[in-house]
Design an enzyme around this catalytic site. Structure first.
Site, short mmCIF file in Angstrom:
data_model
loop_
_atom_site.label_atom_id
_atom_site.label_comp_id
_atom_site.label_asym_id
_atom_site.label_seq_id
_atom_site.Cartn_x
_atom_site.Cartn_y
_atom_site.Cartn_z
N GLU A 166 -19.69 -4.86 -15.89
CA GLU A 166 -19.10 -5.01 -14.56
C GLU A 166 -20.11 -5.44 -13.49
N TYR A 168 -23.13 -4.08 -12.96
CA TYR A 168 -24.02 -3.03 -12.47
C TYR A 168 -25.42 -3.21 -13.05
N ARG A 216 -20.91 0.90 -22.44
CA ARG A 216 -19.91 -0.06 -21.91
C ARG A 216 -20.60 -1.41 -21.76
N HIS A 254 -17.88 -7.43 -10.80
CA HIS A 254 -17.05 -7.21 -9.61
C HIS A 254 -17.04 -8.45 -8.70
N ALA A 312 -7.14 3.20 -18.27
CA ALA A 312 -7.68 3.88 -17.09
C ALA A 312 -6.55 4.11 -16.09
N GLN A 341 -2.86 -0.84 -5.48
CA GLN A 341 -2.67 -0.47 -4.07
C GLN A 341 -3.15 0.93 -3.71
N GLN A 413 14.56 -3.24 -2.43
CA GLN A 413 13.71 -4.43 -2.31
C GLN A 413 12.78 -4.62 -3.52
P1 FAD Z 1 14.57 -0.40 0.21
O1 FAD Z 1 13.82 -0.90 -0.94
O2 FAD Z 1 14.97 -1.37 1.26
O3 FAD Z 1 15.86 0.34 -0.37
C1 FAD Z 1 16.90 0.78 0.46
C2 FAD Z 1 18.16 0.93 -0.36
O4 FAD Z 1 19.15 1.51 0.45
C3 FAD Z 1 18.74 -0.36 -0.87
O5 FAD Z 1 18.95 -0.28 -2.27
C4 FAD Z 1 20.07 -0.52 -0.11
O6 FAD Z 1 21.07 -1.14 -0.90
C5 FAD Z 1 20.42 0.93 0.19
N1 FAD Z 1 21.26 1.11 1.35
C6 FAD Z 1 21.05 0.67 2.61
N2 FAD Z 1 22.03 1.11 3.43
C7 FAD Z 1 22.88 1.85 2.69
C8 FAD Z 1 24.05 2.60 2.97
N3 FAD Z 1 24.55 2.68 4.19
N4 FAD Z 1 24.66 3.23 1.95
C9 FAD Z 1 24.18 3.19 0.69
N5 FAD Z 1 23.06 2.50 0.38
C10 FAD Z 1 22.40 1.85 1.37
N6 FAD Z 1 5.70 -3.26 -1.87
C11 FAD Z 1 4.55 -2.92 -2.41
O7 FAD Z 1 4.10 -1.79 -2.18
N7 FAD Z 1 3.86 -3.76 -3.20
C12 FAD Z 1 4.29 -4.99 -3.48
O8 FAD Z 1 3.63 -5.73 -4.21
C13 FAD Z 1 5.53 -5.38 -2.95
N8 FAD Z 1 6.01 -6.62 -3.19
C14 FAD Z 1 7.19 -6.98 -2.66
C15 FAD Z 1 7.68 -8.25 -2.94
C16 FAD Z 1 8.89 -8.65 -2.42
C17 FAD Z 1 9.39 -10.04 -2.71
C18 FAD Z 1 9.65 -7.76 -1.61
C19 FAD Z 1 10.97 -8.19 -1.05
C20 FAD Z 1 9.16 -6.51 -1.32
C21 FAD Z 1 7.93 -6.11 -1.83
N9 FAD Z 1 7.38 -4.86 -1.56
C22 FAD Z 1 6.22 -4.50 -2.12
C23 FAD Z 1 8.01 -3.97 -0.58
C24 FAD Z 1 8.75 -2.81 -1.21
O9 FAD Z 1 9.71 -3.30 -2.13
C25 FAD Z 1 9.39 -1.99 -0.10
O10 FAD Z 1 8.39 -1.51 0.75
C26 FAD Z 1 10.20 -0.83 -0.64
O11 FAD Z 1 11.23 -1.30 -1.47
C27 FAD Z 1 10.82 -0.01 0.49
O12 FAD Z 1 11.50 1.07 -0.09
P2 FAD Z 1 12.70 1.83 0.61
O13 FAD Z 1 13.23 2.74 -0.42
O14 FAD Z 1 12.23 2.41 1.88
O15 FAD Z 1 13.78 0.73 0.99
P1 NAP Z 2 4.78 -8.30 7.11
O1 NAP Z 2 3.62 -8.11 6.21
O2 NAP Z 2 4.91 -7.50 8.30
O3 NAP Z 2 4.77 -9.86 7.50
C1 NAP Z 2 5.70 -10.43 8.34
C2 NAP Z 2 5.29 -11.86 8.69
O4 NAP Z 2 6.25 -12.39 9.56
C3 NAP Z 2 3.96 -11.96 9.37
O5 NAP Z 2 3.29 -13.09 8.84
C4 NAP Z 2 4.30 -12.18 10.84
O6 NAP Z 2 3.23 -12.98 11.29
C5 NAP Z 2 5.66 -12.86 10.76
N1 NAP Z 2 6.58 -12.50 11.85
C6 NAP Z 2 6.83 -11.27 12.36
N2 NAP Z 2 7.75 -11.34 13.33
C7 NAP Z 2 8.13 -12.63 13.44
C8 NAP Z 2 9.04 -13.33 14.26
N3 NAP Z 2 9.77 -12.71 15.16
N4 NAP Z 2 9.14 -14.66 14.10
C9 NAP Z 2 8.41 -15.31 13.19
N5 NAP Z 2 7.50 -14.70 12.38
C10 NAP Z 2 7.38 -13.37 12.50
O7 NAP Z 2 6.11 -8.10 6.29
P2 NAP Z 2 6.64 -8.66 4.92
O8 NAP Z 2 5.92 -9.88 4.46
O9 NAP Z 2 8.09 -8.76 5.13
O10 NAP Z 2 6.35 -7.53 3.89
C11 NAP Z 2 7.00 -6.27 3.98
C12 NAP Z 2 6.15 -5.23 3.37
O11 NAP Z 2 6.14 -5.38 1.94
C13 NAP Z 2 4.74 -5.37 3.84
O12 NAP Z 2 4.41 -4.35 4.74
C14 NAP Z 2 3.90 -5.34 2.61
O13 NAP Z 2 3.01 -4.27 2.65
C15 NAP Z 2 4.85 -5.15 1.46
N6 NAP Z 2 4.45 -6.12 0.45
C16 NAP Z 2 3.26 -5.92 -0.16
C17 NAP Z 2 2.84 -6.82 -1.08
C18 NAP Z 2 1.53 -6.60 -1.77
O14 NAP Z 2 1.09 -7.45 -2.51
N7 NAP Z 2 0.86 -5.51 -1.59
C19 NAP Z 2 3.59 -7.93 -1.39
C20 NAP Z 2 4.78 -8.10 -0.73
C21 NAP Z 2 5.21 -7.20 0.19
P3 NAP Z 2 3.13 -13.59 12.77
O15 NAP Z 2 3.64 -12.49 13.65
O16 NAP Z 2 1.69 -13.92 12.95
O17 NAP Z 2 3.96 -14.80 12.72
FE1 SF4 Z 3 -1.55 1.34 -11.55
FE2 SF4 Z 3 -0.85 0.62 -9.06
FE3 SF4 Z 3 -0.95 3.21 -9.81
FE4 SF4 Z 3 -3.21 1.83 -9.50
S1 SF4 Z 3 -1.74 2.31 -7.90
S2 SF4 Z 3 -2.70 3.20 -11.17
S3 SF4 Z 3 -2.58 -0.13 -10.28
S4 SF4 Z 3 0.44 1.62 -10.58
#
Ligand code: FAD
Ligand code: NAP
Ligand code: SF4
Length: 677
Positions: A166, A168, A216, A254, A312, A341, A413
């Site tokens: 790695e 080191y 390692r 790294h 790990a 994360q 989501q």
């Molecule tokens: P949500 O996932 O929004 O779930 C809410 C649920 O509530 C939904 O299933 C909805 O149908 C239900 N619901 C809403 N209103 C009602 C109601 N009135 N009655 C019954 N059901 C209802 N996060 C990461 O940490 N790492 C990532 O790499 C990552 N990648 C992402 C990539 C993408 C493309 C997207 C879209 C999201 C990603 N996220 C990632 C974000 C992550 O998915 C969200 O932060 C997480 O899902 C939020 O969880 P939550 O349970 O708060 O809400």
């Molecule tokens: P986000 O990280 O808050 O990004 C939102 C983007 O939209 C920013 O680029 C912001 O930049 C822009 N924006 C905000 N308000 C706007 C407006 N009114 N008009 C136009 N642009 C606007 O949110 P997200 O991409 O939706 O992700 C949601 C969450 O999912 C994040 O908090 C993230 O942690 C999580 N997630 C994590 C990963 C991961 O790999 N760890 C991957 C996907 C999602 P400007 O304001 O500069 O335009």
């Molecule tokens: Fe695996 Fe992510 Fe948990 Fe780290 S935070 S142990 S990478 S699932």
């Protein structure tokens, strides 16, 4: 007959017998450095030992002050250090496990001014320039490793792992990249490997024949001027001759610009590099990197490419991985999705490590799920990560839980995350939660949108609002134009983007959508390892230094623009250990990253913007909106919250706060609430 005969077979090392072939690989958790955390560290390891793992390797402890990661980080230098570890070795042995202490000298990766290396060459990921070690210092460091190992033995450890990979210190000696010395420890390959070989010899001499010595070894450095394949094999043979019991796999330094463990790395991608060494030595060899399921582990072992597997992060995600596999309950394993994360990203931010899918990891004594003495009727609304975590843990504790979701499937989501090329692993978390719902007896009601006030009557004691987020619709002229689509419709395949696409918003989701849009839809998912090696320029089968060759990147599936309003670099807030990978992929695919944009309007011509005051027209066919999220919390806001009123309302995850939401917070909040209810 077990489904995993190779994985579960004991291994006789002569000195000791390991109960199976699973090694918990070394991870720095942040609990190593302070004496008052020893009890927490002991509980963390003991839980993994109870879970059946064959051999545990601790995080790195330095054999002297120069090797500290940062000032006063964990070390094994004095008798008092050894005494403080007894609680750990006792806890692991009482739980039926075996444990080795890792001795790690950080070399030029040390974040302090006392750092030392083979030569005085600064690492690109560190601001401190190391001093080159004198020949005397090298010999003293050999003795320091031997003393560290002797102390580890006196603390009750079954052995040590000597960290030689790695990038080191020991690895800095073996590679021409960082070793420009002219004494007996530099120059020829034989001289460059002298230091690690002397370390192994000295440790064996200090600790006797019954002590496990794992070395390692960097199977492939993945940096320019790294070792060649033949040099790696020669080093492995010399390490065996010096008295090591086992060779473990290290992949990449790294500072390497090739990802080695993030979720887009194919499972077990590097096992053939390990196989090359295994074929050249007689002692057992451990395979490593992206082995996260018993099926993959079994395949690796059955193919004869390694004798053991190192898991790990999967041991953070599920401490009972081995027992579940052995008991025919592999479908109950909480799989590590390789997101980094809560583990590596925390470590690099000097925070205690944990796990996105298992917030109990490294918090075993603090986040405890006790069986409840007062079972209650609990309604959880929303089966996204927050609601799933809360509902299943509350039910596990003995509560009567009903989980509602408006959608026809669980996951919220997170379902969309799993559709991103390279993030297919995310589906495993939903598989795990589906199984937990079944095992814990949560009553699941899908396709039911709960209305505000609806649960006020009905005999619920507690209502948990986990209704998540809804995408923000920015106020831009023409936002209703047919060429505009939300990210969910694109990712669900309801809208197919044209040949040119612009993405509004460059947060985590904007980056993921860009990755989705440039990706070749014909390529099998998950990506085969050979294709991945071609695109990242990896070649450990030839004699190329460091195992690198020129990357050959496939053409992007379409032309993509990724825009944000801020003038900071795009992707600045992505994960520390994964953000650079996302940026590198988009760059290699020719995605235009545009900052400082103002959105003017969207019309038939495309997206009109100004950038630093300059008007621009992006002639795109599709505009995908990824402009962040807003909380969906009507149920909570409408609820009567008078003190003592029934039901009591709680709000978690995105419904509580959309800003800086991620699944790590959502799952942790769900677990913490469930532990309190
Ligand atoms: P949500 O996932 O929004 O779930 C809410 C649920 O509530 C939904 O299933 C909805 O149908 C239900 N619901 C809403 N209103 C009602 C109601 N009135 N009655 C019954 N059901 C209802 N996060 C990461 O940490 N790492 C990532 O790499 C990552 N990648 C992402 C990539 C993408 C493309 C997207 C879209 C999201 C990603 N996220 C990632 C974000 C992550 O998915 C969200 O932060 C997480 O899902 C939020 O969880 P939550 O349970 O708060 O809400
Ligand atoms: P986000 O990280 O808050 O990004 C939102 C983007 O939209 C920013 O680029 C912001 O930049 C822009 N924006 C905000 N308000 C706007 C407006 N009114 N008009 C136009 N642009 C606007 O949110 P997200 O991409 O939706 O992700 C949601 C969450 O999912 C994040 O908090 C993230 O942690 C999580 N997630 C994590 C990963 C991961 O790999 N760890 C991957 C996907 C999602 P400007 O304001 O500069 O335009
Ligand atoms: Fe695996 Fe992510 Fe948990 Fe780290 S935070 S142990 S990478 S699932």
């Amino acid at each position: 007959m077990s489904s995993y005969p190779h994985l579960l077979a004991p291994l006789d090392l002569g000195q000791v017998t390991l109960r199976n072939r699973v090694v918990m690989g070394s991870m720095h958790t942040g609990l190593e450095d302070r004496l008052w955390h020893r009890g927490k560290l002991a509980a963390y390891f003991a839980e993994r030992a109870r879970g059946g793992v064959g051999l545990i390797i601790t995080g790195g402890f330095s054999p002297n002050r120069h090797g500290w990661f940062y000032p006063f980080s964990g070390s094994m230098i004095h008798r008092t250090d050894a005494l403080s570890h007894r609680v750990i070795t006792r806890a692991v042995h009482d739980a039926g496990g075996r444990i080795c202490l890792q001795l790690l000298h950080a070399g030029r990766y040390a974040f302090h001014p006392l750092s030392r290396s083979a030569s005085s060459i600064k690492a690109p990921i560190n601001r401190f320039t190391p001093k080159a070690m004198s020949t005397r210092e090298v010999r003293q460091t050999v003795r320091d490793f031997a003393r560290g190992a002797r102390l580890a033995k006196s603390a009750g450890y079954d052995g040590v792992e000597i960290m030689g990979s790695e990038g080191y210190l020991l690895n800095q000696f073996t590679a021409p990249r960082t070793n420009h010395r002219t004494d007996d420890y530099g120059g020829s390959a034989a001289n460059r490997r002298r230091f690690p070989v002397e370390v192994v010899q000295a440790v064996r001499q200090a600790c006797g024949p019954d002590f496990i010595i794992v070395f390692r070894l960097s199977m492939v450095d993945l940096v320019p001027d790294g070792s060649t394949r033949q040099e790696v094999i020669d080093l492995a043979q010399a390490i065996e001759a010096a008295g090591a019991s086992i060779i473990n796999t290290g992949i990449g330094w790294h500072e390497a610009r090739v990802p080695t463990i993030v979720t887009s790395v194919p499972r077990a991608a590097f096992v053939d590099a390990t196989a090359q060494v295994k074929a050249a030595v007689g002692i057992p060899v451990i395979a490593s990197n992206r082995i996260n399921s018993p099926e993959v582990a079994e395949q690796v072992l059955a193919s004869g490419k390694a004798d053991l597997v190192s898991l790990a992060r999967p041991m953070l995600a599920d401490p009972h991985f081995v027992n579940k596999a052995a008991q025919g309950r592999a479908d109950e394993i909480n799989t590590c999705i390789a997101c980094n994360q809560a583990c590596l990203d925390h470590t690099f931010a000097m925070k205690r490590a944990s796990c996105l899918v298992n917030p109990q990891a490294c918090h075993e004594t603090e986040l405890v799920y006790l069986t409840t003495r007062k079972p209650r009727r609990i309604a959880v609304v929303g089966a996204g990560p927050a609601g799933l975590s809360c509902a299943t843990i509350a039910a596990q504790r003995g509560h009567d839980v009903t989980l509602f979701d408006a959608a026809d499937r669980i996951g919220g989501q997170f379902n969309l995350a799993a559709r991103i090329p390279g993030k297919e692993e995310f589906a495993e978390t939903l598989r795990y939660f589906a199984k937990r719902i079944e095992k814990t007896g949560v009553r699941l009601v899908l396709g039911r949108r709960v209305q505000p006030g609806e649960l006020d009557d009905g005999g619920w004691d507690e209502v948990v609002v986990a209704t998540g987020v809804k995408p923000r619709t920015p106020a831009i002229a023409g936002i209703g134009h047919p060429k505009v689509a939300g990210y969910a419709d694109v990712l669900l395949g309801k809208v197919r983007a044209g040949a040119r696409a612009a993405i509004i918003g460059a947060g985590g989701i904007g980056f993921d959508v860009a990755q989705y849009l440039v990706h070749d839809p014909e390529l099998p998912r998950p990506e085969p390892a050979d294709h991945w090696f071609k695109e990242w320029g990896v070649d450990f089968r030839s004699e190329a230094a460091g195992g690198l060759r020129k990357p050959e990147v496939d053409r992007a599936a379409r032309e993509v623009y990724l825009l944000q309003r801020k003038s900071s670099p795009l992707g600045k807030d992505l994960g520390k250990t994964s953000g650079w990978v996302h940026r590198a992929v988009l760059k290699s695919k020719g995605v235009q990253l545009m900052k400082g944009c103002s959105y003017v309007k969207i019309d038939d011509q495309g997206l009109h913007i100004t950038q630093q005051g300059r008007p621009l027209l992006l002639e795109v066919d599709t505009v995908v909106v990824c402009a962040g999220q807003e909380s969906s919390r009507e149920l909570f806001d409408a609820a009567a919250k008078a003190a003592g009123a029934r039901p009591r309302y709680h709000v978690i995850g995105g419904a509580e706060l959309a800003t800086e939401l991620d699944a790590k917070r959502a799952i942790r909040q769900g677990a913490e609430l469930a532990a309190r209810l």
